[in-house]
Design an enzyme around this catalytic site. Structure first.
Site, PDB file in Angstrom:
ATOM      1  N   GLU A  82       0.828  -1.205   0.000  1.00 13.56           N
ATOM      2  CA  GLU A  82       0.000   0.000   0.000  1.00 13.56           C
ATOM      3  C   GLU A  82       0.865   1.259   0.000  1.00 13.56           C
ATOM      4  O   GLU A  82       0.576   2.227  -0.729  1.00 13.56           O
ATOM      5  CB  GLU A  82      -0.921  -0.006   1.220  1.00 13.56           C
ATOM      6  CG  GLU A  82      -1.920  -1.152   1.227  1.00 13.56           C
ATOM      7  CD  GLU A  82      -1.361  -2.475   1.734  1.00 13.56           C
ATOM      8  OE1 GLU A  82      -2.116  -3.449   1.818  1.00 13.56           O
ATOM      9  OE2 GLU A  82      -0.142  -2.534   2.063  1.00 13.56           O
ATOM     10  N   ARG A 224       9.700 -25.643  -6.560  1.00 15.66           N
ATOM     11  CA  ARG A 224      10.518 -25.830  -5.353  1.00 15.66           C
ATOM     12  C   ARG A 224      10.872 -24.501  -4.707  1.00 15.66           C
ATOM     13  O   ARG A 224      10.888 -24.376  -3.480  1.00 15.66           O
ATOM     14  CB  ARG A 224      11.792 -26.592  -5.705  1.00 15.66           C
ATOM     15  CG  ARG A 224      11.568 -28.040  -6.075  1.00 15.66           C
ATOM     16  CD  ARG A 224      12.878 -28.707  -6.471  1.00 15.66           C
ATOM     17  NE  ARG A 224      12.689 -30.095  -6.868  1.00 15.66           N
ATOM     18  CZ  ARG A 224      13.643 -30.850  -7.379  1.00 15.66           C
ATOM     19  NH1 ARG A 224      14.865 -30.350  -7.566  1.00 15.66           N
ATOM     20  NH2 ARG A 224      13.393 -32.096  -7.712  1.00 15.66           N
ATOM     21  N   THR A 236      12.970 -43.016  -2.813  1.00 13.91           N
ATOM     22  CA  THR A 236      13.478 -41.975  -3.716  1.00 13.91           C
ATOM     23  C   THR A 236      14.947 -41.702  -3.445  1.00 13.91           C
ATOM     24  O   THR A 236      15.748 -41.520  -4.375  1.00 13.91           O
ATOM     25  CB  THR A 236      12.661 -40.683  -3.556  1.00 13.91           C
ATOM     26  OG1 THR A 236      11.289 -40.951  -3.869  1.00 13.91           O
ATOM     27  CG2 THR A 236      13.168 -39.591  -4.474  1.00 13.91           C
ATOM     28  N   GLY A 330       7.539 -41.191  -3.973  1.00  9.08           N
ATOM     29  CA  GLY A 330       7.066 -42.312  -4.767  1.00  9.08           C
ATOM     30  C   GLY A 330       5.620 -42.659  -4.450  1.00  9.08           C
ATOM     31  O   GLY A 330       4.974 -42.031  -3.599  1.00  9.08           O
ATOM     32  N   GLY A 331       5.115 -43.706  -5.125  1.00 10.80           N
ATOM     33  CA  GLY A 331       3.706 -44.047  -5.039  1.00 10.80           C
ATOM     34  C   GLY A 331       3.227 -44.460  -3.658  1.00 10.80           C
ATOM     35  O   GLY A 331       2.114 -44.112  -3.246  1.00 10.80           O
ATOM     36  N   LEU A 333       4.376 -43.617  -0.555  1.00  8.67           N
ATOM     37  CA  LEU A 333       4.256 -42.478   0.351  1.00  8.67           C
ATOM     38  C   LEU A 333       3.165 -41.524  -0.128  1.00  8.67           C
ATOM     39  O   LEU A 333       2.438 -40.942   0.688  1.00  8.67           O
ATOM     40  CB  LEU A 333       5.597 -41.753   0.469  1.00  8.67           C
ATOM     41  CG  LEU A 333       5.651 -40.584   1.459  1.00  8.67           C
ATOM     42  CD1 LEU A 333       5.144 -40.992   2.834  1.00  8.67           C
ATOM     43  CD2 LEU A 333       7.079 -40.043   1.573  1.00  8.67           C
TER      44      LEU A 333
END
Length: 598
Positions: A82, A224, A236, A330-331, A333
């Protein structure tokens, strides 16, 4: 189009077209909406340069509908949007004008800069895209503006139309991280993955570099850079050995979090290099104590849970002050996190490739569903071509509606921002917009401190002063350059980032007495700050009898941490300063620095 972590709805072009018919039908609403949309777009510009924070943008327009000034909050502790807009427009042109804000101002305690800038410039009307999502700030600025005779309209409440609904959605999206965090008491969490056209994230042998295109990977780096932390699982780490940095994704580098129940992790991994960014490993209590010591020797923090699950982990990182989390796991988790209802949004990069494989992994593991009617539908789905890939994004949980808990005008006027929302005997502080956030070195309070010759210099924040003085007095050109770079940093976050990086990369440039001198130096700068600003002094004295804890998520020395394992020297010094102001103890820091163990 650049990918954004919390992308506003792309309605700007439609709004511009709608304003061609001003004065006909909903033309006035379209003009209001266009300016608020511009404020929302501006507010998102700081992302990637500083850790996520409330995103504020402001546009000032004349009664005839001409924009004359704009600005956005760069970071906590910097000039409000502002005030920037008023300065850009010029005080003379602001009289009678309208200010358009994507969100209600949220100054930290005792700081009324945003509201004062609008009132003192003669702004006659303010249009706000949404109320502040934080309860202790919601409605305060609206009440303050109205009490000064400024007319305030809130989109979706005072102004309603189809085009306004779209912009309200934009305003909520650009601050989705704060809204979700306030509503659910966990960080806003995004699941990101890249898969082939047949739904695989790796081959049957586990090879996954690279599924998506270089352009898609560049977008991921931007993601990220806009979050506080990145979560991966043990698979991973073992399979990909990632670095998880935000290369070219902005100045901010998120913390890396590894979830591993058994700590079956490699002795050496890129994530164990904490020279540039910290790594936290969360695990089951008692897992591989010898390996925990190995990680600690490398500077990796290990946090144990009685039962390791995504919900408890996210609640823990919420308590540590995190706002937004990016899951690149990964799948297995991913399925666990979705089942625990901690994932709020999904980004799926789909590459035009087919690899097949009966045992090739998919992005989400077993969820226990047996019928298509059980499938989870994404909300507000968007499609975007990124090079050869298609990016599909959408919400798993709708953006919380704040309206049911919005206090009335009279209730808001009675809100006391100094009320402690925590336990009465412990007061936590960290981010500047929290109830006691002004205790942070990052708060927007310039100070004047004497240099080596006794001349007074002005420093933007206490953090600027503290970081620069790691290198003051070193007769080296590079050290002197670091001092100047820190002093001119646009935000306290940038000053801290420069100072910490220089200290890690060039320890020989740090003054030799730093470890023994930094406590006394911090005490001096805190005393200056709390002596200069009466409202800060009053707030500090109002905490008498309470323990003050700096709840930083990464600092063991200055922070107290969740279980009291940190040394909490920042909190100790504030308690010592409070005692001095109350006349309870000697002013010597050496005599009482160790009296406030927590």
């Amino acid at each position: 189009m650049a990918l954004t972590f919390f992308s506003p709805t792309p309605v700007t072009c439609r709004l511009a077209a709608a304003t061609n018919g001003l004065g006909h039908g909903n033309g006035d609403h379209a003009l209001e909406a266009r300016f608020v949309q511009r404020a929302a777009d501006l507010s998102d510009k700081s992302a990637g340069f500083t850790s996520p924070h409330p995103n504020f943008g402001c546009v000032i327009a004349t009664p005839r509908g001409h924009a004359i000034g704009e600005g956005y909050l760069y970071a906590q502790g910097t000039k409000p949007a502002e005030l920037q807009a008023v300065e850009a427009a010029g005080a003379g042109l602001c009289r009678g004008a309208t200010a358009y804000l994507n969100m209600e101002p949220g100054d930290c305690h005792g700081d009324h800069t945003a509201v004062s800038a609008l009132v003192q410039s003669g702004i006659a009307r303010v249009v706000i895209g949404m109320r502040h999502p934080l309860q202790h700030l919601r409605g305060n600025a609206i009440s303050a503006l109205r009490s000064e005779g400024v007319h305030v309209d809130i989109l979706g409440e005072d102004l309603q139309s189809k085009v306004i609904e779209e912009v309200v959605k934009s305003c909520r999206l650009v601050n989705a991280h704060l809204i979700y965090r306030a509503a659910f008491n966990i960080p806003f969490s995004v699941l990101k993955y890249a898969m082939t056209l047949d739904g695989k994230i790796a081959t049957s042998c586990g090879h996954s570099a690279w599924i998506s295109s270089k352009k898609s990977r560049s977008h991921v780096l931007q993601l990220r850079g806009r979050c506080d932390a990145i979560v991966v699982g043990g698979n991973t780490v073992r399979r990909d050995n990632p670095r998880l940095t935000a290369r070219h994704g902005g100045g901010h580098t998120p913390t890396r979090i590894v979830m591993s129940q058994t700590l079956n992790l490699p002795e050496e991994a890129n994530l164990w290099d904490t020279s540039a960014v910290s790594t936290i490993v969360v695990t089951q209590r008692g897992a591989r104590k010898s390996f925990q010591k190995h990680l600690a020797s490398k500077g990796v923090e290990v946090v144990e849970f009685d039962i390791l699950n995504p919900r408890d982990v996210m609640e823990y990182f919420y308590d540590r002050g995190n706002i937004s989390i990016l899951w690149e796991c990964g799948g297995s988790l991913a399925a666990s996190a979705i089942s625990a209802s901690v994932i709020h949004k999904v980004y799926a990069f789909v590459a035009p490739k087919i690899i097949g494989g009966r045992n090739a992994p998919s992005p989400v593991g077993e969820l226990g569903m047996v019928e298509m009617s059980q499938a989870l539908d994404l909300i507000d789905v968007s499609y975007e071509q990124v090079g050869p890939d298609i990016l599909i994004s959408g919400f798993l949980q709708p953006i919380p509606d704040l309206k049911p808990v919005i206090p009335s005008f009279d209730e808001t006027a009675a809100i006391d921002p100094t009320i402690n929302p925590y336990e009465p005997d412990i007061i936590y502080f960290h981010r500047t917009w929290e109830p006691y956030g002004v205790f942070s070195n990052f708060s927007p309070h310039p100070i004047q401190m004497p240099d080596n010759e006794g001349k007074y210099e002005t420093w933007s924040t206490a953090e600027h002063f503290y970081q620069a003085h790691k290198f003051v007095g070193i007769n080296n050109l590079q050290a002197q350059n670091y001092v100047e770079e820190i002093k001119s940093a646009r935000s306290p976050e940038e000053a801290a980032r420069i100072g910490r990086f220089a200290q890690r990369q060039h320890p020989d440039l740090v003054r030799p007495d730093w470890e023994s001198a930094k406590i006394e130096l911090m005490y001096r700068v805190l005393k200056c700050k709390f002596s200069t600003y009466p409202h800060l002094n009053s707030l500090l004295l109002s905490t008498a009898g309470s323990i003050l804890v700096e709840a930083s998520s990464h600092d063991y020395f200055w922070g107290g941490r969740m279980e009291g394992e940190g040394l909490n020297y920042h909190g100790r010094l504030l308690m010592q300063l409070r005692s001095e102001f109350l006349g309870e103890h000697s002013s010597s820091s050496e005599s009482i620095i160790y009296q406030h163990d927590i």
